[in-house]
Write an enzyme that holds these catalytic residues in place. Structure first.
Site, PDB file in Angstrom:
ATOM      1  N   THR B  48      35.661   9.836 -21.055  1.00  0.00           N
ATOM      2  CA  THR B  48      34.923  10.521 -19.990  1.00  0.00           C
ATOM      3  C   THR B  48      35.885  11.256 -19.066  1.00  0.00           C
ATOM      4  O   THR B  48      35.651  12.421 -18.712  1.00  0.00           O
ATOM      5  CB  THR B  48      34.093   9.492 -19.199  1.00  0.00           C
ATOM      6  OG1 THR B  48      33.124   8.928 -20.084  1.00  0.00           O
ATOM      7  CG2 THR B  48      33.388  10.139 -18.014  1.00  0.00           C
ATOM      8  N   TYR B 111      21.846  12.449 -25.362  1.00  0.00           N
ATOM      9  CA  TYR B 111      20.919  13.454 -24.825  1.00  0.00           C
ATOM     10  C   TYR B 111      19.542  12.843 -24.558  1.00  0.00           C
ATOM     11  O   TYR B 111      19.033  12.916 -23.443  1.00  0.00           O
ATOM     12  CB  TYR B 111      20.785  14.657 -25.757  1.00  0.00           C
ATOM     13  CG  TYR B 111      19.839  15.700 -25.172  1.00  0.00           C
ATOM     14  CD1 TYR B 111      20.170  16.371 -23.998  1.00  0.00           C
ATOM     15  CD2 TYR B 111      18.603  15.969 -25.761  1.00  0.00           C
ATOM     16  CE1 TYR B 111      19.304  17.300 -23.431  1.00  0.00           C
ATOM     17  CE2 TYR B 111      17.732  16.896 -25.201  1.00  0.00           C
ATOM     18  CZ  TYR B 111      18.089  17.562 -24.040  1.00  0.00           C
ATOM     19  OH  TYR B 111      17.228  18.468 -23.467  1.00  0.00           O
ATOM     20  N   TYR B 141      31.190   2.021 -26.343  1.00  0.00           N
ATOM     21  CA  TYR B 141      31.447   2.536 -24.995  1.00  0.00           C
ATOM     22  C   TYR B 141      30.160   2.435 -24.170  1.00  0.00           C
ATOM     23  O   TYR B 141      29.255   3.247 -24.314  1.00  0.00           O
ATOM     24  CB  TYR B 141      31.924   3.984 -25.123  1.00  0.00           C
ATOM     25  CG  TYR B 141      32.488   4.615 -23.867  1.00  0.00           C
ATOM     26  CD1 TYR B 141      32.616   3.907 -22.677  1.00  0.00           C
ATOM     27  CD2 TYR B 141      32.906   5.942 -23.878  1.00  0.00           C
ATOM     28  CE1 TYR B 141      33.137   4.506 -21.542  1.00  0.00           C
ATOM     29  CE2 TYR B 141      33.435   6.545 -22.746  1.00  0.00           C
ATOM     30  CZ  TYR B 141      33.540   5.820 -21.583  1.00  0.00           C
ATOM     31  OH  TYR B 141      34.051   6.422 -20.453  1.00  0.00           O
ATOM     32  N   LYS B 171      34.251  -1.134 -24.368  1.00  0.00           N
ATOM     33  CA  LYS B 171      34.678  -0.815 -23.016  1.00  0.00           C
ATOM     34  C   LYS B 171      33.447  -0.930 -22.142  1.00  0.00           C
ATOM     35  O   LYS B 171      32.454  -0.235 -22.377  1.00  0.00           O
ATOM     36  CB  LYS B 171      35.234   0.615 -22.934  1.00  0.00           C
ATOM     37  CG  LYS B 171      35.606   1.007 -21.502  1.00  0.00           C
ATOM     38  CD  LYS B 171      36.085   2.441 -21.340  1.00  0.00           C
ATOM     39  CE  LYS B 171      36.485   2.647 -19.878  1.00  0.00           C
ATOM     40  NZ  LYS B 171      36.696   4.043 -19.509  1.00  0.00           N
TER      41      LYS B 171
END
Lengths: 309, 309
Positions: B48, B111, B141, B171
């Site tokens: 990110t 999305y 993630y 994570k």
């Protein structure tokens, strides 16, 4: 921008048919697009309901090429070309403009949340400057329930001022009529064409001076939606609107994309129309039967359904 | 999965340096990665904070190739490879695995909102089946504040059962310690390595049996974070944690990505480190000065900063 190039009417985010192995099927895609055009529905291919963001840029290019090779008119096309990565948005937008598409429907970059209008302005400006083609006509795609990134009135005003030729209008999929109304009042008089994001607001949008609607259910109920667009000044307009709403509601009890695909599979007899890409999931058998009952109850039919198989 | 291949320690979502024209700069990227490795920080490139979703797959492939050509060790790499479009995720994941990367950090498709665990399961399964390589090690993630798509315990349990070799850990960037704690208790004992999503939870995560952290500020404060990882059983561990928190807080007063880039530009003397891609916006002058004051107040330094220029 000349009046002649302004789009209006009913457009549909074209459902993307996938093969059993999840690859796009250009043959059925062309058939479906032809069927839509035959009913006066324009092609907003690669929209939310097209599972566009579940496809790579390369896959979308190939599908667009298939439409062009089949001789379908780019003057009736408004493909979705927005993306998180501006190089992707630029690549697909360039291709659409060079192909002669009448417009493109553009999502803002949607990964980062809470971004500023300055950042969104730069995103659209970057695409416009990189495409660098006076034929570019962008319809801004406001769909905060999905993208989470609203396109504000301040942003539109700034873009319109800087790029009066390229910024052609918007699709308002906020689901909030007050927002559409505000857009109609502030921007439609400047030649910025406001499309409602569903036929639920078609009549209200036309009465407010709007250009039409770009709607998912255009994929399955095109004729009746187009009929209202063509006759909205008639006395039966409200009755027509109520009927459109009932058909949409029959779909909206289910996840919309799988439900529309299931309806086409059902009516065309082609089961692989049910296929969706992850993270979407097709309707299960129970849902399919419930959908069929729901659609039968509102007298749902698909004209010339065999041509979609 | 053998114990030898399990990753642990401190990883950083590597900031991506852009040129003035907004193209990625592979030269500074390699320099920055080498600087991180020199301080024992592993390379979670394309996270990110790397603006990864603002880059095309092609751009990311080129940057990964630059690292490999520079001789940096893939055994210290965990590139982000998740994407909305599964073909994109598959392409980048395949490349990473073939290059020998020790793991990949994988976002879910982000999305569509409100998607089912069944749909997310199919998304990850599709990638794993398509990559079809026993070397694949996926770190899931979980970053709902940005992706809006949580990775639930039910989904992890199902993936671990179906793909015990490929699902290596996660994570957790939820910012919710209770979630991290639940993951540590339920999954870490199964060899599923839980990385905290920021150094704020590093000590707590290590005390709970976790593997380390993958943190944005690893880009700017690597040595101190690594020091805590190496000495967390020492008496001064809580004092070290408090100091890490203070430095992070000095950055977190500002938009994180532009602030970290501004700090590197300031310390290295290379102004184009400030460049971000839309929809992000670089800090203005006032913010830059305020950041510098904020960092000076916590005694922030960048060792060997000239090597980042």
């Amino acid at each position: 921008m000349t009046t002649a190039t302004r789009l209006q009417g009913i457009f549909s985010p074209v459902l993307t048919p996938f093969n059993a192995d999840s690859t796009p099927d250009p043959v059925r895609f062309v058939k479906h697009c032809r069927w839509l055009l035959d009913q006066d529905v324009g092609l907003a291919a690669f929209g939310t309901n097209s599972e566009a963001n579940s496809m790579s840029v390369g896959e979308k290019r190939k599908l667009l090429d298939a439409l062009l090779e089949a001789g379908l008119p780019p003057s009736r096309m408004m493909p979705g070309t927005g993306a998180c990565a501006l190089p992707d948005a630029i690549e697909l937008t360039k291709r659409a403009v060079q192909a002669g598409c009448a417009g493109v429907l553009m999502l803002p970059p949607f990964y980062y949340k809470g971004v500023s209008d300055e950042g969104l302005y730069r995103a659209f400006a970057t695409v416009i400057d990189a495409v660098a083609d006076s034929r570019l006509r962008i319809y801004l795609y406001h769909i905060p329930p999905v993208s989470q990134i609203p396109i504000t009135r301040g942003l539109i005003a700034r873009l319109l001022k800087a790029y009066p030729g390229a910024i052609a209008g918007m699709k308002d999929s906020s689901g909030d009529w007050n927002n559409t109304k505000a857009m109609l009042e502030e921007f439609q008089p400047q030649g910025f064409d406001v499309f409602a994001g569903s036929e639920n607001f078609l009549l209200a949008n036309l009465r407010g001076g709007g250009a039409g609607c770009i709607t998912a259910t255009g994929n399955v109920n095109p004729a009746a939606i187009v009929q209202l667009f063509k006759t909205w000044k008639n006395q039966d307009a409200d009755a027509q609107q109520a009927k459109l709403d009932a058909t949409r509601a029959a779909f909206a009890k289910f996840p919309m994309i799988p439900a529309m695909k299931a309806a086409i599979a059902w009516k065309s007899g082609r089961a692989d129309w049910c296929t969706v890409r992850p993270p979407l999931v097709e309707l299960n058998s129970e849902q399919q039967f419930a959908l069929q009952a729901s659609l039968d109850a509102v007298g749902f039919t698909v004209p010339n359904a065999a041509s979609l198989a």
